[in-house]
Scaffold this motif. Structure first.
Motif, PDB file in Angstrom:
ATOM      1  N   ALA A  30       0.846  -1.117   0.500  1.00  0.00           N
ATOM      2  CA  ALA A  30       0.019   0.112   0.519  1.00  0.00           C
ATOM      3  C   ALA A  30       1.141   1.165  -0.082  1.00  0.00           C
ATOM      4  CB  ALA A  30      -1.130   0.161   1.317  1.00  0.00           C
ATOM      5  N   VAL A  31       0.461   2.023  -1.236  1.00  0.00           N
ATOM      6  CA  VAL A  31       1.052   3.317  -1.104  1.00  0.00           C
ATOM      7  C   VAL A  31       0.027   4.777  -0.860  1.00  0.00           C
ATOM      8  CG1 VAL A  31       3.300   2.505  -2.240  1.00  0.00           C
ATOM      9  CG2 VAL A  31       1.061   3.713  -3.647  1.00  0.00           C
ATOM     10  N   TYR A  32       1.233   5.632   0.078  1.00  0.00           N
ATOM     11  CA  TYR A  32      -0.239   6.851  -0.093  1.00  0.00           C
ATOM     12  C   TYR A  32       0.484   8.068  -1.241  1.00  0.00           C
ATOM     13  CZ  TYR A  32      -1.845   4.571   3.805  1.00  0.00           C
ATOM     14  OH  TYR A  32      -2.362   3.566   4.638  1.00  0.00           O
ATOM     15  N   VAL A  33      -0.541   8.034  -1.997  1.00  0.00           N
ATOM     16  CA  VAL A  33       0.143   9.169  -3.245  1.00  0.00           C
ATOM     17  C   VAL A  33      -1.067  10.648  -2.904  1.00  0.00           C
ATOM     18  CG1 VAL A  33      -0.261   9.568  -5.649  1.00  0.00           C
ATOM     19  CG2 VAL A  33       0.429   7.725  -4.575  1.00  0.00           C
ATOM     20  N   GLY A  34      -0.321  11.636  -2.664  1.00  0.00           N
ATOM     21  CA  GLY A  34      -0.642  12.826  -3.354  1.00  0.00           C
ATOM     22  C   GLY A  34      -0.496  14.167  -3.167  1.00  0.00           C
ATOM     23  N   PHE A  53       9.543   3.372 -11.466  1.00  0.00           N
ATOM     24  CA  PHE A  53       9.098   4.396 -10.486  1.00  0.00           C
ATOM     25  C   PHE A  53      10.103   4.210  -9.143  1.00  0.00           C
ATOM     26  CE2 PHE A  53       6.321   2.775  -6.470  1.00  0.00           C
ATOM     27  CZ  PHE A  53       5.746   3.124  -6.702  1.00  0.00           C
ATOM     28  N   GLN A  54      11.449   3.805  -9.544  1.00  0.00           N
ATOM     29  CA  GLN A  54      12.509   4.257  -8.710  1.00  0.00           C
ATOM     30  C   GLN A  54      12.806   5.836  -9.200  1.00  0.00           C
ATOM     31  OE1 GLN A  54      15.366   1.922  -7.504  1.00  0.00           O
ATOM     32  NE2 GLN A  54      14.026   0.385  -6.776  1.00  0.00           N
ATOM     33  N   GLU A  55      12.458   5.830 -10.235  1.00  0.00           N
ATOM     34  CA  GLU A  55      12.979   7.532 -10.200  1.00  0.00           C
ATOM     35  C   GLU A  55      11.678   8.314  -9.228  1.00  0.00           C
ATOM     36  OE1 GLU A  55      14.665  11.190 -11.071  1.00  0.00           O
ATOM     37  OE2 GLU A  55      15.351   8.833 -11.930  1.00  0.00           O
ATOM     38  N   LEU A  56      10.909   8.076  -9.432  1.00  0.00           N
ATOM     39  CA  LEU A  56       9.468   8.640  -8.962  1.00  0.00           C
ATOM     40  C   LEU A  56       9.740   8.475  -6.974  1.00  0.00           C
ATOM     41  CD1 LEU A  56       7.279   9.785  -8.673  1.00  0.00           C
ATOM     42  CD2 LEU A  56       6.133   7.660  -8.561  1.00  0.00           C
ATOM     43  N   LEU A  57      10.276   7.996  -6.566  1.00  0.00           N
ATOM     44  CA  LEU A  57      10.455   7.409  -5.457  1.00  0.00           C
ATOM     45  C   LEU A  57      11.926   7.997  -5.604  1.00  0.00           C
ATOM     46  CD1 LEU A  57      10.383   3.755  -4.817  1.00  0.00           C
ATOM     47  CD2 LEU A  57       8.484   5.666  -4.038  1.00  0.00           C
ATOM     48  N   TYR A  58      12.867   8.471  -6.280  1.00  0.00           N
ATOM     49  CA  TYR A  58      13.529   9.015  -5.788  1.00  0.00           C
ATOM     50  C   TYR A  58      13.775  10.234  -5.567  1.00  0.00           C
ATOM     51  CZ  TYR A  58      18.578  11.192  -6.322  1.00  0.00           C
ATOM     52  OH  TYR A  58      19.931  11.818  -6.711  1.00  0.00           O
ATOM     53  N   GLN A  59      12.812  10.813  -5.983  1.00  0.00           N
ATOM     54  CA  GLN A  59      12.837  12.443  -6.177  1.00  0.00           C
ATOM     55  C   GLN A  59      11.634  12.458  -5.065  1.00  0.00           C
ATOM     56  OE1 GLN A  59      10.369  12.824 -10.342  1.00  0.00           O
ATOM     57  NE2 GLN A  59      11.609  12.655 -11.140  1.00  0.00           N
ATOM     58  N   GLU A  62      14.206  13.081  -2.392  1.00  0.00           N
ATOM     59  CA  GLU A  62      14.865  14.238  -2.447  1.00  0.00           C
ATOM     60  C   GLU A  62      14.559  15.424  -2.035  1.00  0.00           C
ATOM     61  OE1 GLU A  62      18.355  14.972  -3.704  1.00  0.00           O
ATOM     62  OE2 GLU A  62      18.397  12.665  -2.864  1.00  0.00           O
ATOM     63  N   GLU A  63      12.981  15.616  -2.503  1.00  0.00           N
ATOM     64  CA  GLU A  63      12.551  16.824  -1.855  1.00  0.00           C
ATOM     65  C   GLU A  63      11.566  16.735  -0.286  1.00  0.00           C
ATOM     66  OE1 GLU A  63       8.721  19.142  -3.732  1.00  0.00           O
ATOM     67  OE2 GLU A  63       9.215  17.663  -5.062  1.00  0.00           O
ATOM     68  N   PHE A  64      11.229  15.098  -0.114  1.00  0.00           N
ATOM     69  CA  PHE A  64      10.597  15.120   1.113  1.00  0.00           C
ATOM     70  C   PHE A  64      10.597  14.112   2.837  1.00  0.00           C
ATOM     71  CE2 PHE A  64       7.159  15.598  -1.262  1.00  0.00           C
ATOM     72  CZ  PHE A  64       6.530  17.200  -1.620  1.00  0.00           C
ATOM     73  N   GLY A  65      11.828  13.896   1.917  1.00  0.00           N
ATOM     74  CA  GLY A  65      13.001  12.718   2.529  1.00  0.00           C
ATOM     75  C   GLY A  65      12.489  11.698   2.884  1.00  0.00           C
ATOM     76  N   PHE A  66      12.735  11.170   4.449  1.00  0.00           N
ATOM     77  CA  PHE A  66      11.566  10.118   5.203  1.00  0.00           C
ATOM     78  C   PHE A  66      10.739  10.110   5.736  1.00  0.00           C
ATOM     79  CE2 PHE A  66      15.938   8.447   3.603  1.00  0.00           C
ATOM     80  CZ  PHE A  66      15.614   7.695   2.718  1.00  0.00           C
ATOM     81  N   HIS A  67      10.231  10.627   5.646  1.00  0.00           N
ATOM     82  CA  HIS A  67       8.956  11.390   6.672  1.00  0.00           C
ATOM     83  C   HIS A  67       7.378  10.562   6.070  1.00  0.00           C
ATOM     84  CE1 HIS A  67       6.963  13.323   9.506  1.00  0.00           C
ATOM     85  NE2 HIS A  67       6.038  14.052   8.808  1.00  0.00           N
ATOM     86  N   HIS A  68       6.878   9.602   6.477  1.00  0.00           N
ATOM     87  CA  HIS A  68       6.239   9.186   5.981  1.00  0.00           C
ATOM     88  C   HIS A  68       4.851   9.374   7.181  1.00  0.00           C
ATOM     89  CE1 HIS A  68       8.290   7.542   2.553  1.00  0.00           C
ATOM     90  NE2 HIS A  68       9.227   7.535   3.984  1.00  0.00           N
ATOM     91  N   HIS A  76       4.725  11.793  -2.776  1.00  0.00           N
ATOM     92  CA  HIS A  76       3.685  13.043  -2.437  1.00  0.00           C
ATOM     93  C   HIS A  76       4.160  13.562  -4.123  1.00  0.00           C
ATOM     94  CE1 HIS A  76       4.366  14.118   1.302  1.00  0.00           C
ATOM     95  NE2 HIS A  76       4.787  13.337   1.182  1.00  0.00           N
ATOM     96  N   CYS A  77       3.501  13.094  -5.115  1.00  0.00           N
ATOM     97  CA  CYS A  77       2.881  13.962  -6.440  1.00  0.00           C
ATOM     98  C   CYS A  77       1.306  13.466  -6.557  1.00  0.00           C
ATOM     99  CB  CYS A  77       3.741  12.403  -7.524  1.00  0.00           C
ATOM    100  SG  CYS A  77       3.422  11.103  -7.630  1.00  0.00           S
ATOM    101  N   ASN A  78       1.353  14.156  -8.602  1.00  0.00           N
ATOM    102  CA  ASN A  78       0.061  14.282  -8.438  1.00  0.00           C
ATOM    103  C   ASN A  78      -0.124  12.816  -8.164  1.00  0.00           C
ATOM    104  OD1 ASN A  78      -2.154  14.047 -11.366  1.00  0.00           O
ATOM    105  ND2 ASN A  78      -2.114  16.134 -11.316  1.00  0.00           N
ATOM    106  N   GLN A  79      -1.769  12.527  -8.151  1.00  0.00           N
ATOM    107  CA  GLN A  79      -2.136  11.552  -8.318  1.00  0.00           C
ATOM    108  C   GLN A  79      -2.651  10.530  -9.864  1.00  0.00           C
ATOM    109  OE1 GLN A  79      -5.622  11.222  -5.939  1.00  0.00           O
ATOM    110  NE2 GLN A  79      -4.482  11.877  -3.724  1.00  0.00           N
ATOM    111  N   ASP A  80      -2.963  11.269 -11.022  1.00  0.00           N
ATOM    112  CA  ASP A  80      -3.170  11.597 -12.062  1.00  0.00           C
ATOM    113  C   ASP A  80      -1.538  10.869 -13.022  1.00  0.00           C
ATOM    114  OD1 ASP A  80      -5.803  11.580 -11.854  1.00  0.00           O
ATOM    115  OD2 ASP A  80      -5.589  13.741 -12.065  1.00  0.00           O
ATOM    116  N   LEU A  81      -0.797  11.361 -12.553  1.00  0.00           N
ATOM    117  CA  LEU A  81       0.407  11.180 -12.409  1.00  0.00           C
ATOM    118  C   LEU A  81       0.814   9.729 -13.080  1.00  0.00           C
ATOM    119  CD1 LEU A  81       3.821  11.450 -14.413  1.00  0.00           C
ATOM    120  CD2 LEU A  81       4.079  12.368 -11.850  1.00  0.00           C
ATOM    121  N   PHE A  82       0.944   9.359 -11.391  1.00  0.00           N
ATOM    122  CA  PHE A  82       0.774   7.806 -10.154  1.00  0.00           C
ATOM    123  C   PHE A  82       0.204   7.228 -11.078  1.00  0.00           C
ATOM    124  CE2 PHE A  82       0.251   4.890  -7.371  1.00  0.00           C
ATOM    125  CZ  PHE A  82       2.018   4.551  -7.177  1.00  0.00           C
ATOM    126  N   VAL A  83      -1.244   7.652 -11.394  1.00  0.00           N
ATOM    127  CA  VAL A  83      -2.362   5.760 -12.073  1.00  0.00           C
ATOM    128  C   VAL A  83      -1.947   6.275 -13.656  1.00  0.00           C
ATOM    129  CG1 VAL A  83      -4.333   5.923 -13.124  1.00  0.00           C
ATOM    130  CG2 VAL A  83      -4.126   7.045 -10.441  1.00  0.00           C
TER     131      VAL A  83
END
Length: 92
Positions: A30-34, A53-59, A62-68, A76-83
């Motif tokens: 399960a992942v949380y996207v938005g 997907f690795q590139e998405l995770l890397y970005q 880089e932007e948000f660290g490991f705080h979940h 943290h990305c646009n849900q339409d982009l993720f879909v």
């Protein structure tokens, strides 16, 4: 590998009960996207190794660290982009 660090950190901060995790089928995660409001997606674990997907995770790292804050892996990305990305991965 970055994905293993992200998952280890994400899972170690998971404070939800064991029973709430049983709705994720074996071989999925399960992942949380938005960007603002987060939506929960259940995706095959195999997606985590794909370069796109690795590139998405890397970005996200880089932007948000490991705080979940959701207790699971948060992207943290646009849900339409993720879909769009996951639908392309499902066809490859």
């Amino acid at each position: 590998m970055a994905i293993h660090r992200i998952l280890k950190r994400s899972l170690s901060t998971d404070k939800r009960s064991t029973s709430s995790r049983t709705d994720v089928p074996k071989g999925h995660v399960a992942v949380y996207v938005g960007e603002n409001e987060k939506k929960r997606f259940v995706i095959p674990v195999s997606y985590l190794n794909h370069p796109w997907f690795q590139e998405l995770l890397y970005q996200a790292e880089e932007e948000f660290g490991f705080h979940h804050p959701m207790g699971g892996l948060t992207i943290h990305c646009n849900q339409d982009l993720f879909v769009d990305l996951t639908s392309r991965l499902g066809r490859t």
